[in-house]
Design a protein around this motif. Structure first.
Motif, mmCIF file in Angstrom:
data_model
loop_
_atom_site.group_PDB
_atom_site.id
_atom_site.type_symbol
_atom_site.label_atom_id
_atom_site.label_comp_id
_atom_site.label_asym_id
_atom_site.label_seq_id
_atom_site.Cartn_x
_atom_site.Cartn_y
_atom_site.Cartn_z
ATOM 1 N N GLY A 30 40.552 83.219 116.947
ATOM 2 C CA GLY A 30 39.665 82.836 118.008
ATOM 3 C C GLY A 30 39.316 83.562 118.835
ATOM 4 N N VAL A 31 38.301 83.330 119.807
ATOM 5 C CA VAL A 31 37.897 84.234 120.844
ATOM 6 C C VAL A 31 38.014 83.267 122.267
ATOM 7 C CG1 VAL A 31 35.846 85.446 121.983
ATOM 8 C CG2 VAL A 31 36.272 85.370 119.398
ATOM 9 N N PRO A 32 38.450 83.792 123.160
ATOM 10 C CA PRO A 32 38.969 85.011 123.524
ATOM 11 C C PRO A 32 40.413 85.416 122.965
ATOM 12 C CG PRO A 32 39.056 83.774 125.438
ATOM 13 C CD PRO A 32 38.591 82.931 124.475
ATOM 14 N N VAL A 33 40.558 86.611 122.798
ATOM 15 C CA VAL A 33 41.783 87.472 122.182
ATOM 16 C C VAL A 33 42.543 88.159 123.398
ATOM 17 C CG1 VAL A 33 42.659 88.806 120.458
ATOM 18 C CG2 VAL A 33 40.751 87.342 119.919
ATOM 19 N N SER A 34 43.761 87.712 123.452
ATOM 20 C CA SER A 34 44.794 88.715 124.189
ATOM 21 C C SER A 34 45.111 89.777 123.099
ATOM 22 C CB SER A 34 45.771 87.919 124.813
ATOM 23 O OG SER A 34 45.115 87.086 125.714
ATOM 24 N N LEU A 35 45.161 91.021 123.512
ATOM 25 C CA LEU A 35 45.768 91.955 122.677
ATOM 26 C C LEU A 35 46.642 92.762 123.184
ATOM 27 C CD1 LEU A 35 45.033 93.558 119.816
ATOM 28 C CD2 LEU A 35 43.406 94.898 121.244
ATOM 29 N N LEU A 36 47.832 93.130 122.415
ATOM 30 C CA LEU A 36 48.781 94.102 122.446
ATOM 31 C C LEU A 36 48.581 95.226 121.516
ATOM 32 C CD1 LEU A 36 51.169 95.383 123.874
ATOM 33 C CD2 LEU A 36 52.608 93.785 122.317
ATOM 34 N N ASP A 37 48.200 96.344 122.047
ATOM 35 C CA ASP A 37 47.940 97.443 121.178
ATOM 36 C C ASP A 37 49.056 98.573 121.122
ATOM 37 O OD1 ASP A 37 46.737 99.342 119.306
ATOM 38 O OD2 ASP A 37 45.063 99.842 120.641
ATOM 39 N N VAL A 38 49.900 98.296 120.318
ATOM 40 C CA VAL A 38 51.061 99.409 120.291
ATOM 41 C C VAL A 38 50.706 100.518 119.500
ATOM 42 C CG1 VAL A 38 53.622 99.473 119.502
ATOM 43 C CG2 VAL A 38 52.758 97.467 120.257
ATOM 44 N N GLY A 39 50.885 101.727 120.340
ATOM 45 C CA GLY A 39 50.444 103.113 119.466
ATOM 46 C C GLY A 39 49.019 103.261 119.691
ATOM 47 N N THR A 40 48.494 103.021 121.135
ATOM 48 C CA THR A 40 46.953 102.631 121.427
ATOM 49 C C THR A 40 46.437 104.052 121.205
ATOM 50 O OG1 THR A 40 45.633 101.689 122.740
ATOM 51 C CG2 THR A 40 47.243 103.019 123.728
ATOM 52 N N GLY A 41 46.917 105.065 121.366
ATOM 53 C CA GLY A 41 46.411 106.436 121.419
ATOM 54 C C GLY A 41 45.258 106.436 122.536
ATOM 55 N N PRO A 42 44.013 106.739 122.227
ATOM 56 C CA PRO A 42 42.929 106.828 123.173
ATOM 57 C C PRO A 42 42.333 105.426 123.497
ATOM 58 C CG PRO A 42 42.082 107.677 121.021
ATOM 59 C CD PRO A 42 43.719 107.438 120.987
ATOM 60 N N GLY A 43 42.836 104.510 122.976
ATOM 61 C CA GLY A 43 42.403 103.185 123.333
ATOM 62 C C GLY A 43 41.165 102.598 122.411
ATOM 63 N N THR A 44 41.001 103.054 121.486
ATOM 64 C CA THR A 44 40.067 103.073 120.322
ATOM 65 C C THR A 44 39.875 101.547 120.113
ATOM 66 O OG1 THR A 44 40.035 105.274 119.380
ATOM 67 C CG2 THR A 44 38.936 103.640 118.143
ATOM 68 N N VAL A 45 40.933 100.839 119.436
ATOM 69 C CA VAL A 45 40.893 99.584 119.253
ATOM 70 C C VAL A 45 40.603 98.416 120.140
ATOM 71 C CG1 VAL A 45 42.225 97.396 118.439
ATOM 72 C CG2 VAL A 45 42.419 99.596 117.134
ATOM 73 N N ILE A 46 41.031 98.750 121.442
ATOM 74 C CA ILE A 46 40.839 98.022 122.619
ATOM 75 C C ILE A 46 39.318 98.196 123.034
ATOM 76 C CG2 ILE A 46 41.347 97.724 125.020
ATOM 77 C CD1 ILE A 46 44.181 98.264 124.584
ATOM 78 N N ARG A 47 38.736 99.347 123.022
ATOM 79 C CA ARG A 47 37.308 99.414 123.284
ATOM 80 C C ARG A 47 36.480 98.675 122.209
ATOM 81 N NH1 ARG A 47 39.244 104.319 124.170
ATOM 82 N NH2 ARG A 47 38.151 105.220 122.741
ATOM 83 N N ASP A 48 37.075 98.850 120.858
ATOM 84 C CA ASP A 48 35.980 98.297 120.049
ATOM 85 C C ASP A 48 36.082 96.743 119.879
ATOM 86 O OD1 ASP A 48 35.254 100.769 118.723
ATOM 87 O OD2 ASP A 48 36.711 100.633 117.118
ATOM 88 N N MET A 49 37.243 96.186 120.445
ATOM 89 C CA MET A 49 37.422 94.663 120.597
ATOM 90 C C MET A 49 36.780 94.159 122.032
ATOM 91 S SD MET A 49 40.320 93.631 118.057
ATOM 92 C CE MET A 49 39.919 91.961 118.325
#
Length: 83
Positions: A30-49
């Motif tokens: 569902g939306v909105p989503v809270s996200l924990l990005d482990v191994g985020t690197g340069p934050g690609t997934v966070i920026r995309d989502m």
């Protein structure tokens, strides 16, 4: 970022994930989503989502990649370096 580094190489060479992956995550959570990005690197997934996030925390063991993630992300998102 003016200096050339492993993190900028990673950012330029690492392809992102397909949009279908993000659509599947959103359909399950569902939306909105809270996200924990482990191994985020340069934050690609966070920026995309980012449009679907209520909050996010990106963690990585490489301080250089966290620096790049903070530089590229202009939202109320936290990035932390954890060894």
């Amino acid at each position: 970022m003016a200096e050339h580094s492993r993190s900028t190489d990673y950012l330029q060479l690492r392809r992102g994930y397909p949009p279908e992956l993000y659509e599947k995550i959103i359909s399950l959570t569902g939306v909105p989503v809270s996200l924990l990005d482990v191994g985020t690197g340069p934050g690609t997934v966070i920026r995309d989502m980012k449009p679907h996030l209520s909050g996010a925390l990106g963690i990585d063991s490489d301080p250089e990649r966290i620096k790049v993630a903070k530089f590229l992300t202009t939202a109320h998102i936290r990035f932390e370096c954890l060894p």
